[in-house]
Design a protein around this motif. Structure first.
Motif, PDB file in Angstrom:
ATOM      1  N   GLU A   1       8.060   2.882   7.223  1.00  0.00           N
ATOM      2  CA  GLU A   1       7.788   2.637   8.840  1.00  0.00           C
ATOM      3  C   GLU A   1       6.836   3.724   9.055  1.00  0.00           C
ATOM      4  O   GLU A   1       6.064   2.575  10.368  1.00  0.00           O
ATOM      5  CB  GLU A   1       9.014   3.278   9.626  1.00  0.00           C
ATOM      6  N   LEU A   2       6.044   4.553   8.323  1.00  0.00           N
ATOM      7  CA  LEU A   2       5.441   5.700   8.793  1.00  0.00           C
ATOM      8  C   LEU A   2       3.642   4.544   9.242  1.00  0.00           C
ATOM      9  O   LEU A   2       3.465   4.739   9.914  1.00  0.00           O
ATOM     10  CB  LEU A   2       4.786   5.804   7.473  1.00  0.00           C
ATOM     11  N   ALA A   3       3.560   3.292   8.078  1.00  0.00           N
ATOM     12  CA  ALA A   3       2.160   2.672   8.431  1.00  0.00           C
ATOM     13  C   ALA A   3       2.313   1.596   9.403  1.00  0.00           C
ATOM     14  O   ALA A   3       1.222   1.573   9.925  1.00  0.00           O
ATOM     15  CB  ALA A   3       2.569   1.601   7.064  1.00  0.00           C
ATOM     16  N   PHE A   4       3.370   1.650  10.265  1.00  0.00           N
ATOM     17  CA  PHE A   4       3.421   0.953  12.100  1.00  0.00           C
ATOM     18  C   PHE A   4       3.242   1.830  12.773  1.00  0.00           C
ATOM     19  O   PHE A   4       2.794   1.878  13.784  1.00  0.00           O
ATOM     20  CB  PHE A   4       5.336   0.489  11.477  1.00  0.00           C
TER      21      PHE A   4
ATOM     22  N   ALA B   1       0.426  12.064   7.819  1.00  0.00           N
ATOM     23  CA  ALA B   1       1.404  11.529   8.747  1.00  0.00           C
ATOM     24  C   ALA B   1       2.219  12.094   6.937  1.00  0.00           C
ATOM     25  O   ALA B   1       2.899  13.449   7.105  1.00  0.00           O
ATOM     26  CB  ALA B   1       1.389  10.590   9.396  1.00  0.00           C
ATOM     27  N   ILE B   2       1.572  11.730   6.019  1.00  0.00           N
ATOM     28  CA  ILE B   2       1.643  11.144   4.652  1.00  0.00           C
ATOM     29  C   ILE B   2       1.576  13.320   4.150  1.00  0.00           C
ATOM     30  O   ILE B   2       2.962  13.869   4.083  1.00  0.00           O
ATOM     31  CB  ILE B   2       1.411  10.981   3.949  1.00  0.00           C
ATOM     32  N   ALA B   3       0.117  13.894   4.656  1.00  0.00           N
ATOM     33  CA  ALA B   3       0.724  14.973   4.553  1.00  0.00           C
ATOM     34  C   ALA B   3       1.202  16.265   4.856  1.00  0.00           C
ATOM     35  O   ALA B   3       1.486  17.196   4.148  1.00  0.00           O
ATOM     36  CB  ALA B   3      -1.254  15.029   4.377  1.00  0.00           C
ATOM     37  N   GLU B   4       1.225  15.545   5.836  1.00  0.00           N
ATOM     38  CA  GLU B   4       1.948  16.657   6.522  1.00  0.00           C
ATOM     39  C   GLU B   4       2.986  17.060   5.804  1.00  0.00           C
ATOM     40  O   GLU B   4       4.379  17.549   5.742  1.00  0.00           O
ATOM     41  CB  GLU B   4       2.317  16.342   8.356  1.00  0.00           C
ATOM     42  N   ARG B   5       4.020  15.219   5.998  1.00  0.00           N
ATOM     43  CA  ARG B   5       5.078  15.006   4.866  1.00  0.00           C
ATOM     44  C   ARG B   5       5.432  15.798   3.565  1.00  0.00           C
ATOM     45  O   ARG B   5       6.313  16.710   3.144  1.00  0.00           O
ATOM     46  CB  ARG B   5       5.730  14.299   4.826  1.00  0.00           C
ATOM     47  N   LEU B   6       4.048  16.348   3.190  1.00  0.00           N
ATOM     48  CA  LEU B   6       4.222  17.356   1.538  1.00  0.00           C
ATOM     49  C   LEU B   6       3.737  18.531   1.837  1.00  0.00           C
ATOM     50  O   LEU B   6       4.471  19.280   0.699  1.00  0.00           O
ATOM     51  CB  LEU B   6       3.028  16.357   0.919  1.00  0.00           C
ATOM     52  N   GLY B   7       3.733  18.879   3.116  1.00  0.00           N
ATOM     53  CA  GLY B   7       4.002  20.660   3.691  1.00  0.00           C
ATOM     54  C   GLY B   7       3.193  20.648   2.881  1.00  0.00           C
ATOM     55  O   GLY B   7       2.543  21.681   1.807  1.00  0.00           O
TER      56      GLY B   7
ATOM     57  N   LEU C   1       0.886  -1.353  -0.034  1.00  0.00           N
ATOM     58  CA  LEU C   1       0.253   0.330   0.385  1.00  0.00           C
ATOM     59  C   LEU C   1       0.572   1.400   0.106  1.00  0.00           C
ATOM     60  O   LEU C   1       0.516   2.119  -0.222  1.00  0.00           O
ATOM     61  CB  LEU C   1      -0.879   0.170   1.330  1.00  0.00           C
ATOM     62  N   MET C   2       2.094   1.168   0.819  1.00  0.00           N
ATOM     63  CA  MET C   2       2.685   2.538   1.092  1.00  0.00           C
ATOM     64  C   MET C   2       3.356   2.504  -0.592  1.00  0.00           C
ATOM     65  O   MET C   2       3.981   3.443  -0.525  1.00  0.00           O
ATOM     66  CB  MET C   2       3.988   2.403   2.439  1.00  0.00           C
ATOM     67  N   VAL C   3       4.011   1.230  -1.148  1.00  0.00           N
ATOM     68  CA  VAL C   3       4.791   2.200  -2.526  1.00  0.00           C
ATOM     69  C   VAL C   3       3.217   2.640  -3.117  1.00  0.00           C
ATOM     70  O   VAL C   3       3.631   2.703  -4.705  1.00  0.00           O
ATOM     71  CB  VAL C   3       5.018   0.632  -2.788  1.00  0.00           C
ATOM     72  N   MET C   4       2.284   1.625  -3.329  1.00  0.00           N
ATOM     73  CA  MET C   4       1.482   2.276  -4.732  1.00  0.00           C
ATOM     74  C   MET C   4       0.676   3.289  -4.164  1.00  0.00           C
ATOM     75  O   MET C   4       1.031   4.608  -4.770  1.00  0.00           O
ATOM     76  CB  MET C   4      -0.102   1.632  -4.050  1.00  0.00           C
TER      77      MET C   4
END
Lengths: 550, 82
Positions: free
Chosen positions: B62-65, B76-82, B47-50
């Motif tokens: 590791e984000l998924a864990f 968490a992903i949106a935060e990293r995208l800024g 899923l992370m790869v997709m």
């Protein structure tokens, strides 16, 4: 090939003859090299470990090997071999602390020592030794130039726990003579020599990763390029890039790995990939699927992959590793099944020095050519038996064909031989579920299921494998108490089962079917009939806890 | 690199998880633990790869864990995208 009687001889020969040549290299998920060991460094590190172990354990005692991916496993394993301490490779305990076999393995083989790297000494909490000071970080041990002692060929080189269930694990006792015999058979079958080169993502605690990849490379003196299984799962193309960049000619793994490469192929990421030197693409450790071979060959032909490189093979830890394999470069042979729509793939012939027989498991008589029966094998690679389990050893390793002399290994797998002696595995007698190359025992999964929700009762569920277009999948059928037959309750039960099984076994249930009390087929003595449950599931003949399946 | 809100990522991830699990998206709870949905570590990595491919970014698996529900993962992903 040098005349070596033990793994220790082999290591010494490689260090003496080609000390400066690269033995093992370890790569990250992007294909950057993180570590390298030449044969001399491997020897010196192993000798250092051996000297250290000898102060702490007697020959014949066991040492657990619990390592993260990387190169530290190998000198530790070979250090055990030199010190005549039997290595017992184990997977690192999982992050989501589900029940696994480690504790039962500890109780079974009672190791004096446990080896890991300094940064993972925390696993000592999960795997308590009788004497906690037996935990050793081998990466901190100073290398040495020599270690005087050597094992004898009949001593154990390895205790391999890949069989048996979580609660009753079985450690296969592999002697040096077994291992050297199988390594020789593998080298001959695959056509390997010192000009070969390896690239592997299969874990070193797994028999395929250890023997067919790492030790076979050491045996023929070929460099072995390793990456972590999790890195492969995330970026399978990196494995193919290693094959391309390092001109690898032997690389393989379980069937699902080939599917993963196709699923994740992105033309822009694969630009410049050259797979034309890939001579042996072995595929084993789970059923080989014709469809996978087809789609992989088609997807990677533009990158020079040759279909003849496919090398389906068959084996198990009880025979050290390999039981059958074909001739490199020969086309894959496929036979259509009578009832089953999926064709069966030939997994090569008997190896040199080995005999195969197809035997009726009830009458113990040989079956005629082309007829399905249990696959039996005999030869110098058949292991010594199961650790401390004389009865299971006699049943599995000392089977007799009626009217004939000599002991045979019973594989528990079904198959047939064609007119040219090619073996087609077609199924199993044993109720084993193999997903992504990992064996799961239905009893273990059933125990997890029945304990995960109060509406489930003990001994009223069955777990079995289902062949799907995407490979083998797990199906769970389980009776629920009448109190929980409201639709909302059933959804809750199903979710609880899904969560428990996923956490404890790292397998996603493909289907969960909840049944009315009494719907699960059992024998008159109360034994669960898994294969009948499977057939009823396929025919829609099970009484469901609700009218229709969601 | 694509910009996406946490909500968009969550909806996309749910559709992708539905494909992986072969279940209808509406039966996949954004606030359920990934393991409760039936995502084991191999399928969670998938899923992370997709998501990586879709967004054109590299993400730490590791984000998924660390963020074990689809909604928290998306945040968490949106935060990293800024």
């Amino acid at each position: 090939m040098p005349a070596c009687a033990t793994l220790a001889d082999l290591l010494q020969v490689r260090a003496d003859r080609q000390g400066d040549a690269p033995a093992f290299r370890y790569f990250d998920g992007r294909g950057e090299m993180l570590a390298e060991l030449d044969y001399r460094a491997l020897w010196r590190k192993a000798a250092g470990v051996a000297a250290h172990l000898r102060e702490r354990a007697q020959p014949g005692e066991r040492a657990l090997l619990v390592y993260p991916p990387g190169l530290e496993f190998l000198p530790a394993f070979l250090g055990c071999v030199l010190a005549r301490v039997t290595p017992v490779p184990l997977a690192l305990p999982r992050r989501l602390a589900g029940r696994d076999a480690s504790v039962a393995i500890l109780a079974d083989c009672r190791p004096a020592l446990a080896l890991t790297v300094s940064e993972r000494l925390d696993v000592a909490d999960k795997l308590p030794l009788a004497d906690p000071s037996g935990w050793i970080a081998t990466d901190l041990i100073a290398p040495r130039d020599d270690f005087a002692d050597r094992p004898a060929p009949e001593e154990l080189a390895l205790l391999q726990y890949t069989s048996g269930s979580t609660s009753t694990p079985k450690g296969v006792m592999v002697s040096h003579a077994n291992l050297i015999a199988n390594l020789g058979m593998i080298a001959q079958a695959l056509g390997n020599d010192e000009r070969s080169s390896y690239a592997s993502w299969t874990p070193l605690f797994h028999d395929m990763g250890l023997i067919l990849n790492a030790l076979q490379a050491l045996y023929v003196g070929a460099p072995c390029h390793l990456m972590a299984p999790t890195q492969f799962m995330q970026r399978p193309l990196t494995w193919l890039k290693l094959i391309s960049e390092y001109r690898i000619d032997v690389a393989g793994g379980p069937n699902f790995g080939f599917d993963l490469c196709v699923d994740r192929l992105r033309p822009e990421a694969a630009e410049g990939l050259d797979l034309s030197r890939w001579r042996v693409a072995f595929n084993g450790a789970e059923p080989v699927r014709a469809e996978t071979l087809e789609r992989f060959a088609k997807a990677f032909a533009p990158y020079g992959f040759r279909r003849e490189a496919f090398y389906p093979c068959y084996g198990m830890a009880e025979a050290t590793l390999l039981i059958s394999g074909g001739r490199p470069g020969a086309p894959v042979t496929v036979r259509a099944g009578a009832a089953d729509p999926t064709p069966f793939v030939a997994c090569g012939q008997a190896l040199t020095g080995e005999s195969l027989a197809i035997v009726d498991p009830q009458t113990r008589l040989r079956r005629p050519q082309g007829a399905v029966g249990e696959i039996w094998a005999r030869g110098p690679h058949v292991a010594q038996g199961y650790w401390s389990q004389p009865e299971a050893t006699a049943t599995t390793f000392r089977a007799r064909i009626v009217g004939e002399d000599g002991d045979w290994l019973r594989t528990g797998d079904l198959g047939f031989l064609d007119e040219e002696g090619r073996l087609y595995p077609v199924g199993r007698i044993k109720d084993l579920i193999i997903i992504r190359g990992v064996n799961h025992h239905p009893q273990d999964i059933e125990r997890t299921v029945e304990a995960c929700h109060p509406a489930l009762s003990r001994h009223n569920g069955a777990a079995f494998a289902l062949a799907t277009p995407d490979g083998e999948r797990l199906v769970i059928v389980q009776e629920v108490e009448r109190v929980a037959r409201m639709a909302a309750d059933l959804e809750e039960v199903e979710a609880a089962i899904r969560e428990a099984v996923t956490q404890a076994h790292e397998v996603t249930p493909h289907r969960i079917v909840l049944l009315r009390p009494g719907a699960l087929p059992k024998t008159t003595s109360g034994k669960i009939q898994r294969s009948l449950a499977r057939r009823l599931f396929l025919e829609g003949g099970l009484a469901l806890a609700r009218g229709s399946l969601a | 690199m694509a910009k996406a809100s946490a909500e968009e990522i969550a909806v996309w991830a749910r559709a992708e998880a539905a494909k992986i699990l072969q279940r209808p998206p509406e039966r996949i709870d954004l606030d359920a633990k990934l393991s409760r949905l039936g995502l084991d570590s191999a399928t969670a990595v998938h899923l992370m790869v997709m998501i990586e491919d879709w967004l054109g970014v590299e993400l730490d698996p590791e984000l998924a864990f660390e963020h074990p529900t689809l909604r928290r993962l998306a945040e968490a992903i949106a935060e990293r995208l800024g």
